[in-house]
Scaffold this motif. Sequence first.
Motif, PDB file in Angstrom:
ATOM      1  N   CYS A   1      -6.409   0.649  -0.247  1.00  0.00           N
ATOM      2  CA  CYS A   1      -5.401   1.035  -1.225  1.00  0.00           C
ATOM      3  C   CYS A   1      -4.983  -0.164  -2.081  1.00  0.00           C
ATOM      4  O   CYS A   1      -4.589  -1.204  -1.561  1.00  0.00           O
ATOM      5  CB  CYS A   1      -4.169   1.620  -0.541  1.00  0.00           C
ATOM      6  SG  CYS A   1      -2.859   2.111  -1.695  1.00  0.00           S
TER       7      CYS A   1
ATOM      8  N   ILE B   1      -4.009   7.540   3.988  1.00  0.00           N
ATOM      9  CA  ILE B   1      -4.505   6.496   3.096  1.00  0.00           C
ATOM     10  C   ILE B   1      -4.912   5.295   3.937  1.00  0.00           C
ATOM     11  O   ILE B   1      -4.142   4.822   4.783  1.00  0.00           O
ATOM     12  CB  ILE B   1      -3.418   6.087   2.073  1.00  0.00           C
ATOM     13  CG1 ILE B   1      -3.054   7.292   1.200  1.00  0.00           C
ATOM     14  CG2 ILE B   1      -3.901   4.911   1.223  1.00  0.00           C
ATOM     15  CD1 ILE B   1      -1.886   7.064   0.267  1.00  0.00           C
TER      16      ILE B   1
ATOM     17  N   PRO C   1       0.576   4.587  -8.952  1.00  0.00           N
ATOM     18  CA  PRO C   1      -0.290   5.213  -7.955  1.00  0.00           C
ATOM     19  C   PRO C   1      -0.476   6.699  -8.273  1.00  0.00           C
ATOM     20  O   PRO C   1       0.495   7.447  -8.376  1.00  0.00           O
ATOM     21  CB  PRO C   1       0.470   5.021  -6.640  1.00  0.00           C
ATOM     22  CG  PRO C   1       1.360   3.846  -6.882  1.00  0.00           C
ATOM     23  CD  PRO C   1       1.743   3.951  -8.334  1.00  0.00           C
TER      24      PRO C   1
ATOM     25  N   CYS D   1      -7.708   9.247  -6.167  1.00  0.00           N
ATOM     26  CA  CYS D   1      -7.791   7.849  -5.724  1.00  0.00           C
ATOM     27  C   CYS D   1      -9.051   7.163  -6.258  1.00  0.00           C
ATOM     28  O   CYS D   1     -10.168   7.548  -5.908  1.00  0.00           O
ATOM     29  CB  CYS D   1      -7.769   7.778  -4.202  1.00  0.00           C
ATOM     30  SG  CYS D   1      -7.798   6.082  -3.590  1.00  0.00           S
TER      31      CYS D   1
ATOM     32  N   ALA E   1      -9.639   5.901  -1.024  1.00  0.00           N
ATOM     33  CA  ALA E   1      -8.869   5.439   0.132  1.00  0.00           C
ATOM     34  C   ALA E   1      -8.133   6.572   0.836  1.00  0.00           C
ATOM     35  O   ALA E   1      -7.497   6.356   1.854  1.00  0.00           O
ATOM     36  CB  ALA E   1      -7.864   4.377  -0.307  1.00  0.00           C
TER      37      ALA E   1
ATOM     38  N   THR F   1      -5.121   1.695   4.366  1.00  0.00           N
ATOM     39  CA  THR F   1      -4.409   0.555   3.785  1.00  0.00           C
ATOM     40  C   THR F   1      -5.353  -0.499   3.221  1.00  0.00           C
ATOM     41  O   THR F   1      -5.114  -1.034   2.141  1.00  0.00           O
ATOM     42  CB  THR F   1      -3.487  -0.077   4.851  1.00  0.00           C
ATOM     43  OG1 THR F   1      -2.570   0.916   5.300  1.00  0.00           O
ATOM     44  CG2 THR F   1      -2.731  -1.263   4.303  1.00  0.00           C
TER      45      THR F   1
ATOM     46  N   GLU G   1      -2.857   0.614  -4.774  1.00  0.00           N
ATOM     47  CA  GLU G   1      -1.792   1.258  -5.552  1.00  0.00           C
ATOM     48  C   GLU G   1      -2.264   1.575  -6.965  1.00  0.00           C
ATOM     49  O   GLU G   1      -1.480   1.586  -7.905  1.00  0.00           O
ATOM     50  CB  GLU G   1      -0.536   0.390  -5.603  1.00  0.00           C
ATOM     51  CG  GLU G   1       0.114   0.173  -4.264  1.00  0.00           C
ATOM     52  CD  GLU G   1       1.373  -0.646  -4.352  1.00  0.00           C
ATOM     53  OE1 GLU G   1       2.137  -0.491  -5.338  1.00  0.00           O
ATOM     54  OE2 GLU G   1       1.608  -1.452  -3.442  1.00  0.00           O
TER      55      GLU G   1
ATOM     56  N   ALA H   1       0.845  -1.192   0.000  1.00  0.00           N
ATOM     57  CA  ALA H   1       0.000   0.000   0.000  1.00  0.00           C
ATOM     58  C   ALA H   1       0.882   1.245   0.000  1.00  0.00           C
ATOM     59  O   ALA H   1       2.068   1.190   0.285  1.00  0.00           O
ATOM     60  CB  ALA H   1      -0.902   0.000   1.228  1.00  0.00           C
TER      61      ALA H   1
END
Length: 115
Positions: free
Chosen positions: A71, A66, A81, A19, A23, A68, A73, A2
């Motif tokens: 996320c 963020i 990302p 995002c 996230a 985790t 990426e 992440a």
Amino acid sequence: MAIMITDECINCGACEPECPNTAIYEGGVEWTYAGGTHLEEIDYGDGTVVDAKVKQTPVSNEFYYIVTDKCTECMGFHEEPQCAAVCPVDCCVPDPENVEDEDTLLAKKAWMHGE
């Protein structure tokens, strides 16, 4: 793995709208698993099941952060990302405490978005 936001964050907010999993949250803001996803409930695997709309405690009260668990990426959405791509101070970096391989990240994306 992440992505995480370091304490060098200047709270510009450039990362948040980029995002695809929603996230990223502003410091002090509660988050939900449902926000930006198709999730309705979360099964923690230990018999605990919670409504995905239940507000969770902020990860940080000072800086953007963020989540985790949300996320990926940007795997399956973009080649890199997007938070890191737009960050003017390079504080969106890989989180060494949360390493995940490509298959895991893609599975997480599919789970969150009902694919």
